[in-house]
Write an enzyme that holds these catalytic residues in place. Structure first.
Site, PDB file in Angstrom:
ATOM      1  N   CYS A  82       0.834  -1.202   0.000  1.00 54.23           N
ATOM      2  CA  CYS A  82       0.000   0.000   0.000  1.00 54.23           C
ATOM      3  C   CYS A  82       0.877   1.264   0.000  1.00 54.23           C
ATOM      4  O   CYS A  82       1.556   1.510  -0.987  1.00 54.23           O
ATOM      5  CB  CYS A  82      -0.987  -0.046   1.156  1.00 54.23           C
ATOM      6  SG  CYS A  82      -2.401   1.010   0.835  1.00 54.23           S
ATOM      7  N   HIS A 108      -3.425  -4.844   1.610  1.00 52.87           N
ATOM      8  CA  HIS A 108      -2.829  -5.097   2.930  1.00 52.87           C
ATOM      9  C   HIS A 108      -2.817  -6.591   3.255  1.00 52.87           C
ATOM     10  O   HIS A 108      -3.739  -7.076   3.913  1.00 52.87           O
ATOM     11  CB  HIS A 108      -3.636  -4.360   4.008  1.00 52.87           C
ATOM     12  CG  HIS A 108      -3.410  -2.891   4.021  1.00 52.87           C
ATOM     13  ND1 HIS A 108      -2.520  -2.272   4.858  1.00 52.87           N
ATOM     14  CD2 HIS A 108      -3.963  -1.915   3.275  1.00 52.87           C
ATOM     15  CE1 HIS A 108      -2.536  -0.967   4.643  1.00 52.87           C
ATOM     16  NE2 HIS A 108      -3.402  -0.723   3.682  1.00 52.87           N
ATOM     17  N   GLU A 142      -1.181  -8.075   5.384  1.00 50.33           N
ATOM     18  CA  GLU A 142      -0.941  -8.303   6.821  1.00 50.33           C
ATOM     19  C   GLU A 142      -2.223  -8.258   7.642  1.00 50.33           C
ATOM     20  O   GLU A 142      -2.202  -8.531   8.832  1.00 50.33           O
ATOM     21  CB  GLU A 142       0.087  -7.283   7.343  1.00 50.33           C
ATOM     22  CG  GLU A 142      -0.439  -5.872   7.619  1.00 50.33           C
ATOM     23  CD  GLU A 142      -0.713  -5.025   6.366  1.00 50.33           C
ATOM     24  OE1 GLU A 142      -0.622  -5.539   5.235  1.00 50.33           O
ATOM     25  OE2 GLU A 142      -1.050  -3.839   6.540  1.00 50.33           O
TER      26      GLU A 142
HETATM   27  N1  GLN Z   1      -3.575   6.466   0.695  1.00 57.07           N
HETATM   28  C1  GLN Z   1      -2.334   6.237   1.336  1.00 57.07           C
HETATM   29  C2  GLN Z   1      -1.209   7.010   0.661  1.00 57.07           C
HETATM   30  O1  GLN Z   1      -1.382   7.535  -0.394  1.00 57.07           O
HETATM   31  C3  GLN Z   1      -2.001   4.751   1.364  1.00 57.07           C
HETATM   32  C4  GLN Z   1      -3.050   4.011   2.130  1.00 57.07           C
HETATM   33  C5  GLN Z   1      -2.565   2.803   2.865  1.00 57.07           C
HETATM   34  O2  GLN Z   1      -1.367   2.529   3.023  1.00 57.07           O
HETATM   35  N2  GLN Z   1      -3.516   2.078   3.399  1.00 57.07           N
HETATM   36  O3  GLN Z   1      -0.157   7.117   1.216  1.00 57.07           O
END
Ligand code: GLN
Length: 195
Positions: A78, A169, A171
């Site tokens: 992410c 995610h 995890e």
């Molecule tokens: N939207 C976040 C970003 O741009 C990432 C979201 C996340 O890690 N769950 O940094």
């Protein structure tokens, strides 16, 4: 074999638990000096602008680029995927610039800020349960990047040699297979990297 989880901000404990469940020794990493004892590192989800600032503040920018140069694997999930990317859509600068890809932040739109789905991943037998939270997606990849997963025609997981990235995610579920996949990458790399 020891795998670190970058612990500046974000979902750290969950990654440690998943890495341990996948059979690795896992530690939270707060100082760049700790990188020397690691064979691989996870950059967790969170907020990429914040993580990017902290990476610079605590000297991790060059230290992580050097870690990668040694052939040691990095896994960004992410926000961590955004941190690994060469280019961030709509921004002048990126962070580690290690993976040959262009990423778009918060790319799934407001109405779908978070959702879950069963996602097929290349190299993993059955689909895995993927949790997306304000997730980025990969808009473009270079020729040395292997696309591992696509959701609604958008790339959500990819690998470039010793670098692994996913939009979701892994995890946050009890399915440890993507962590096990990374643990295998680290095992493979320890055979060739010199300490
Ligand atoms: N939207 C976040 C970003 O741009 C990432 C979201 C996340 O890690 N769950 O940094």
């Amino acid at each position: 074999m020891k795998i670190g989880v970058l612990a500046l901000q974000g979902a750290v404990a969950e990654h440690i638990r998943s890495l341990e469940a996948a059979g690795a020794e896992a530690v939270a990493v707060k100082r760049m000096e700790e990188l020397a004892e690691l064979d691989g590192i996870v950059i967790p989800g969170g907020e990429s602008t914040t993580i990017g600032k902290l990476i610079r503040k605590y000297g991790f920018l060059e230290a992580l680029q050097d870690f990668s140069k040694q052939g040691k694997p990095l896994f960004g999930t992410c926000a961590g995927l955004i941190i690994l990317a060469d280019k961030i859509d709509g921004q002048d600068d990126a962070h580690l610039k290690l993976m040959d890809m262009v990423v778009a932040r918060n790319a799934f739109g407001r109405q779908r800020e978070s959702f879950e789905t069963d996602l097929p991943i290349k190299g993993i037998n059955e689909p895995i349960r993927a949790v997306f939270i304000r997730a980025p997606l990969i808009k473009e990849v270079g020729s040395s990047v292997d696309v591992l997963s696509v959701y609604n025609d958008e790339i959500v997981a990819a690998r470039q040699g010793h670098l692994l990235a996913c939009s979701f995610h892994p995890e946050l579920t009890d399915d440890f297979r993507l962590h096990a996949y990374f643990v295998d990458m680290v095992k493979e790399a320890t055979k060739t990297t010199t300490k």
